[in-house]
Design an enzyme around this catalytic site. Sequence first.
Site, mmCIF file in Angstrom:
data_model
loop_
_atom_site.group_PDB
_atom_site.id
_atom_site.type_symbol
_atom_site.label_atom_id
_atom_site.label_comp_id
_atom_site.label_asym_id
_atom_site.label_seq_id
_atom_site.Cartn_x
_atom_site.Cartn_y
_atom_site.Cartn_z
ATOM 1 N N LYS A 162 4.790 8.219 1.181
ATOM 2 C CA LYS A 162 5.019 7.562 -0.099
ATOM 3 C C LYS A 162 6.446 7.012 -0.185
ATOM 4 O O LYS A 162 7.364 7.555 0.428
ATOM 5 C CB LYS A 162 4.771 8.570 -1.228
ATOM 6 C CG LYS A 162 4.764 7.973 -2.625
ATOM 7 C CD LYS A 162 4.414 9.035 -3.662
ATOM 8 C CE LYS A 162 4.388 8.449 -5.061
ATOM 9 N NZ LYS A 162 4.048 9.485 -6.083
ATOM 10 N N SER A 163 6.607 5.924 -0.949
ATOM 11 C CA SER A 163 7.913 5.292 -1.209
ATOM 12 C C SER A 163 8.563 4.745 0.059
ATOM 13 O O SER A 163 9.782 4.581 0.109
ATOM 14 C CB SER A 163 8.876 6.273 -1.913
ATOM 15 O OG SER A 163 8.319 6.731 -3.131
ATOM 16 N N ARG A 164 7.748 4.485 1.069
ATOM 17 C CA ARG A 164 8.242 3.952 2.341
ATOM 18 C C ARG A 164 9.184 4.922 3.066
ATOM 19 O O ARG A 164 9.911 4.531 3.973
ATOM 20 C CB ARG A 164 8.953 2.596 2.142
ATOM 21 C CG ARG A 164 8.009 1.476 1.706
ATOM 22 C CD ARG A 164 6.960 1.216 2.790
ATOM 23 N NE ARG A 164 6.123 0.062 2.530
ATOM 24 C CZ ARG A 164 4.959 0.094 1.890
ATOM 25 N NH1 ARG A 164 4.510 1.251 1.410
ATOM 26 N NH2 ARG A 164 4.243 -0.986 1.713
ATOM 27 N N LEU A 165 9.171 6.192 2.676
ATOM 28 C CA LEU A 165 9.971 7.194 3.380
ATOM 29 C C LEU A 165 9.091 7.842 4.439
ATOM 30 O O LEU A 165 8.750 9.024 4.382
ATOM 31 C CB LEU A 165 10.510 8.227 2.382
ATOM 32 C CG LEU A 165 11.435 7.655 1.306
ATOM 33 C CD1 LEU A 165 11.885 8.747 0.339
ATOM 34 C CD2 LEU A 165 12.652 6.986 1.955
ATOM 35 N N LYS A 181 0.851 -1.181 0.000
ATOM 36 C CA LYS A 181 0.000 0.000 0.000
ATOM 37 C C LYS A 181 0.884 1.227 0.000
ATOM 38 O O LYS A 181 1.903 1.271 0.699
ATOM 39 C CB LYS A 181 -0.902 0.015 1.240
ATOM 40 C CG LYS A 181 -1.765 1.262 1.342
ATOM 41 C CD LYS A 181 -2.592 1.261 2.613
ATOM 42 C CE LYS A 181 -3.400 2.542 2.733
ATOM 43 N NZ LYS A 181 -4.210 2.578 3.982
#
Length: 212
Positions: free
Chosen positions: A188-191, A9
């Site tokens: 977003k982007s796992r950041l 997700k």
Amino acid sequence: MDDLASLRKSYERAELDETASAPEPWQQFSTWLNEAITAQVPEPNAMTLATVGANGRPSTRIVLIKGFDPRGVVWYTNYDSRKGQELALHPFAALQFHWVELERVVRIEGRVEKVSDEESDAYFKSRPLDSRLGAWASPQSQVISSRAVLVANAAKAAAQHGLHPSRPPHWGGYRLLPEQWEFWQGRKSRLHDRLRYRLEDGGQWVRERLAP
């Protein structure tokens, strides 16, 4: 389930910036909890409680927050339960809130103490009658032969205590005195955004960003 590894997700609902967060962690928590309640997320007051047993192994369960202030976070339970016995041996615990719909997690760690008898009595009196009788009826965490035991215990408690049961001596509140809070906001982007509030020896909170 071969597709578990592919479940993903993208978190894009909000952000958490140091300059926009509250100077005190309980204030930031108050804001997020109120937003979770306003958003009508399922059971916004539910939190995972982690304790450690005599064998050094952790255990978790879901409990409900019943109050908080600058001193800490409060919940109520049976002192003779597994969590109560573990807290008697090791009076330290961790709490976690997970508000999935808001893509947020709050983690709290610290020492645990019992609240005063006056606080426990006041909260107990505010509970529905069935819940007050249930505190007498359930030998929490003990092995029982069937549900019929609980039903029989509840009937016995109702007959013995009537409409105004007093608080059982084995039931009351705990307060976790935070030494560390962490606020996690999915990005977003796992950041992801992670802000930690760490209590220093002088009683001041240090706010710092952690790598996701």
